[in-house]
Design a protein around this motif. Structure first.
Motif, PDB file in Angstrom:
ATOM      1  N   UNK A   1      -5.874  -1.607 -10.773  1.00 26.07           N
ATOM      2  CA  UNK A   1      -5.388  -2.771 -10.100  1.00 26.07           C
ATOM      3  C   UNK A   1      -3.671  -2.872  -9.965  1.00 26.07           C
ATOM      4  N   UNK A   2      -2.975  -3.292  -8.849  1.00 23.40           N
ATOM      5  CA  UNK A   2      -1.678  -3.324  -8.721  1.00 23.40           C
ATOM      6  C   UNK A   2      -1.214  -4.864  -8.358  1.00 23.40           C
ATOM      7  N   UNK A   3      -0.651  -5.372  -9.348  1.00 24.93           N
ATOM      8  CA  UNK A   3      -0.139  -6.953  -8.743  1.00 24.93           C
ATOM      9  C   UNK A   3       1.053  -6.804  -7.943  1.00 24.93           C
ATOM     10  N   UNK A   4       0.978  -7.433  -6.803  1.00 24.54           N
ATOM     11  CA  UNK A   4       1.929  -7.397  -5.795  1.00 24.54           C
ATOM     12  C   UNK A   4       3.045  -8.559  -6.148  1.00 24.54           C
ATOM     13  N   UNK A   5       2.317  -9.763  -6.422  1.00 21.62           N
ATOM     14  CA  UNK A   5       3.233 -10.726  -6.600  1.00 21.62           C
ATOM     15  C   UNK A   5       2.255 -12.276  -6.749  1.00 21.62           C
ATOM     16  N   UNK A   6       2.988 -13.315  -6.821  1.00 20.17           N
ATOM     17  CA  UNK A   6       2.216 -14.592  -7.092  1.00 20.17           C
ATOM     18  C   UNK A   6       2.856 -15.691  -6.116  1.00 20.17           C
ATOM     19  N   UNK A   7       1.964 -16.460  -5.719  1.00 24.67           N
ATOM     20  CA  UNK A   7       2.183 -17.413  -4.720  1.00 24.67           C
ATOM     21  C   UNK A   7       1.281 -18.779  -5.290  1.00 24.67           C
TER      22      UNK A   7
ATOM     23  N   UNK B   1       1.001  -1.199  -0.084  1.00 20.38           N
ATOM     24  CA  UNK B   1      -0.039   0.073  -0.067  1.00 20.38           C
ATOM     25  C   UNK B   1       1.035   1.380  -0.198  1.00 20.38           C
ATOM     26  N   UNK B   2       1.939   1.226   0.698  1.00 19.77           N
ATOM     27  CA  UNK B   2       2.986   2.314   0.843  1.00 19.77           C
ATOM     28  C   UNK B   2       3.546   2.442  -0.578  1.00 19.77           C
ATOM     29  N   UNK B   3       3.880   1.441  -1.348  1.00 21.26           N
ATOM     30  CA  UNK B   3       4.534   1.517  -2.605  1.00 21.26           C
ATOM     31  C   UNK B   3       3.503   2.102  -3.754  1.00 21.26           C
ATOM     32  N   UNK B   4       2.081   1.867  -3.361  1.00 19.25           N
ATOM     33  CA  UNK B   4       1.306   2.180  -4.171  1.00 19.25           C
ATOM     34  C   UNK B   4       0.971   4.017  -4.073  1.00 19.25           C
ATOM     35  N   UNK B   5       0.875   4.176  -2.726  1.00 19.08           N
ATOM     36  CA  UNK B   5       0.901   5.652  -2.390  1.00 19.08           C
ATOM     37  C   UNK B   5       2.090   6.716  -3.014  1.00 19.08           C
ATOM     38  N   UNK B   6       3.287   5.749  -2.883  1.00 22.75           N
ATOM     39  CA  UNK B   6       4.594   6.800  -3.176  1.00 22.75           C
ATOM     40  C   UNK B   6       4.930   6.599  -4.469  1.00 22.75           C
ATOM     41  N   UNK B   7       4.078   5.616  -5.246  1.00 21.13           N
ATOM     42  CA  UNK B   7       4.453   5.578  -7.013  1.00 21.13           C
ATOM     43  C   UNK B   7       5.793   5.031  -6.897  1.00 21.13           C
ATOM     44  N   UNK B   8       6.253   3.945  -5.948  1.00 18.36           N
ATOM     45  CA  UNK B   8       7.620   3.504  -6.084  1.00 18.36           C
ATOM     46  C   UNK B   8       7.347   1.996  -6.189  1.00 18.36           C
ATOM     47  N   UNK B   9       8.563   1.245  -6.206  1.00 22.09           N
ATOM     48  CA  UNK B   9       8.490  -0.113  -6.493  1.00 22.09           C
ATOM     49  C   UNK B   9       8.306  -0.821  -5.118  1.00 22.09           C
ATOM     50  N   UNK B  10       7.736  -1.992  -4.918  1.00 22.43           N
ATOM     51  CA  UNK B  10       7.907  -2.722  -3.816  1.00 22.43           C
ATOM     52  C   UNK B  10       9.098  -2.906  -2.964  1.00 22.43           C
ATOM     53  N   UNK B  11      10.058  -3.132  -3.765  1.00 16.47           N
ATOM     54  CA  UNK B  11      11.523  -3.330  -3.319  1.00 16.47           C
ATOM     55  C   UNK B  11      11.891  -2.118  -2.599  1.00 16.47           C
ATOM     56  N   UNK B  12      11.530  -0.896  -3.164  1.00 18.41           N
ATOM     57  CA  UNK B  12      12.288   0.358  -2.608  1.00 18.41           C
ATOM     58  C   UNK B  12      11.560   0.680  -1.244  1.00 18.41           C
TER      59      UNK B  12
ATOM     60  N   UNK C   1       7.490 -10.067  -8.825  1.00 13.04           N
ATOM     61  CA  UNK C   1       8.124  -9.909 -10.342  1.00 13.04           C
ATOM     62  C   UNK C   1       7.273 -10.607 -11.252  1.00 13.04           C
ATOM     63  N   UNK C   2       7.740 -10.897 -12.325  1.00 15.40           N
ATOM     64  CA  UNK C   2       6.810 -11.438 -13.358  1.00 15.40           C
ATOM     65  C   UNK C   2       6.846 -13.152 -13.126  1.00 15.40           C
ATOM     66  N   UNK C   3       5.736 -13.476 -13.821  1.00 17.43           N
ATOM     67  CA  UNK C   3       5.749 -14.987 -13.611  1.00 17.43           C
ATOM     68  C   UNK C   3       6.341 -15.831 -14.541  1.00 17.43           C
ATOM     69  N   UNK C   4       7.241 -16.543 -14.012  1.00 16.56           N
ATOM     70  CA  UNK C   4       7.986 -17.477 -15.105  1.00 16.56           C
ATOM     71  C   UNK C   4       7.170 -18.133 -16.236  1.00 16.56           C
TER      72      UNK C   4
END
Length: 319
Positions: free
Chosen positions: A169-175, A32-43, A210-213
């Motif tokens: 929609x913002x994709x966070x990741x896959x599991x 949610x913070x990454x979305x608000x700040x318009x930054x990557x999740x890693x950052x 990241x991207x799905x293999x």
């Protein structure tokens, strides 16, 4: 990068074999913070944190679903079927009719139009499983209702999405996911598919950021008294699918009701591997185990039976 979440709070960040615990936060907070700040999740992931033993945490039952909403009613579990090469065969056997079944027709539609070179492709089958109260952590039991006729695994990949401002929609990741279903109920009549899907589902333990293999080759097993009674390869990733991930995402999020800012969506992309199709009858105490190298730790859940009193008629109170 892989992320895991503790039931007691805190996020485990794994890069290759290095794991560190970031206390006092959740993956939902960070995303949610990454979305608000318009930054990557890693950052936005804090630096530092103590090293932890991720397999030990999993063995102790301390890992949760990778991503939860603080309000479970705002977490939606959904999915698509007939999306993988070979996925129609088991379904077609359950819904056999003269000529092509509706399942086979829909599968062929995906083969012909599920991966458009540009624009929007054909829409897939879609189903609803419930809200966040149905999301089961790794190691916790998948409970089959007392009225159910079957409780069977479906090894899948799930995408996690948070809806940002403006309904984006913002994709966070896959599991990994076990899209637990009642295949006997579904086999009675394909119109019972909606009923058969209203069951819990499990996710995790690790979230792949990241991207799905494109070519995922995993293993689905069922253990009874510690010994496998079923083991099969399951394939996923777009190389093994009749739809692109982008097309499946479009046909879910094209609906305005699924684009409410702040909501969390967990969407499962389908499977072609079912023990039910090979005649396996599961029993309470059986353990479902789903693994794929790209996702780190396996997803494991025992099967449990619901309370018998749940079969009594529901009495509705009139105000």
């Amino acid at each position: 990068m892989h992320l895991s979440q503790l039931k007691s709070g805190g996020v485990v960040v794994r890069v290759d074999t290095t794991t560190r615990l970031i206390p006092g936060v959740t993956i939902f907070d960070l995303a949610s913070e990454a979305i608000r700040a318009q930054r990557s999740l890693l950052s936005v992931i804090p630096k530092g944190g103590e090293e932890v033993d991720l397999p030990a945490l999993a063995a102790q039952g301390k890992l949760d679903v990778p991503l939860r909403h603080p309000e479970p009613a705002r977490m939606f579990l959904t999915g698509t079927g007939l999306t993988h090469t070979g996925s129609a065969s088991a379904r077609d056997a359950m819904h056999a009719t003269e000529g092509l079944s509706d399942s086979m027709k829909m599968f062929r539609m995906g083969l012909e139009g599920g991966k458009p070179a540009q624009g929007v492709g054909v829409q897939p089958e879609w189903f609803y499983k419930g809200t966040g109260v149905q999301a089961v952590a790794p190691g916790d039991p998948l409970t089959s209702p007392a009225f159910a006729l079957d409780g069977g695994e479906e090894p899948e990949i799930a995408g996690f999405y948070i809806i940002g401002p403006g309904g984006v929609p913002h994709r966070v990741g896959f599991s990994l996911a076990n899209e637990f279903s009642d295949h006997v109920t579904e086999r009675i009549n394909y119109l019972f598919l909606a009923h058969s899907k209203l069951r819990p589902a499990s996710f995790g333990p690790e979230l792949l950021v990241g991207d799905l293999p494109p070519d995922i080759r995993g293993t689905s097993r069922i253990l009874r008294n510690g010994a496998p009674i079923f083991q099969a390869e399951f394939l996923s990733g777009e190389a093994n699918m009749s739809h692109s991930i982008a097309n499946l995402e479009h046909h879910h999020f094209k609906y305005a009701t699924f684009c409410q800012p702040g909501d969390l969506h967990v969407h499962m992309f389908g499977t072609a591997t079912l023990s039910f199709a090979q005649g396996v009858q599961t029993e309470p105490g059986d353990v479902f185990e789903i693994s794929a190298p790209e996702f780190g730790l396996p997803l494991s859940n025992p099967l449990a039976a619901g309370r018998e009193d749940a079969t009594r008629p529901v009495a509705v109170s009139v105000l």
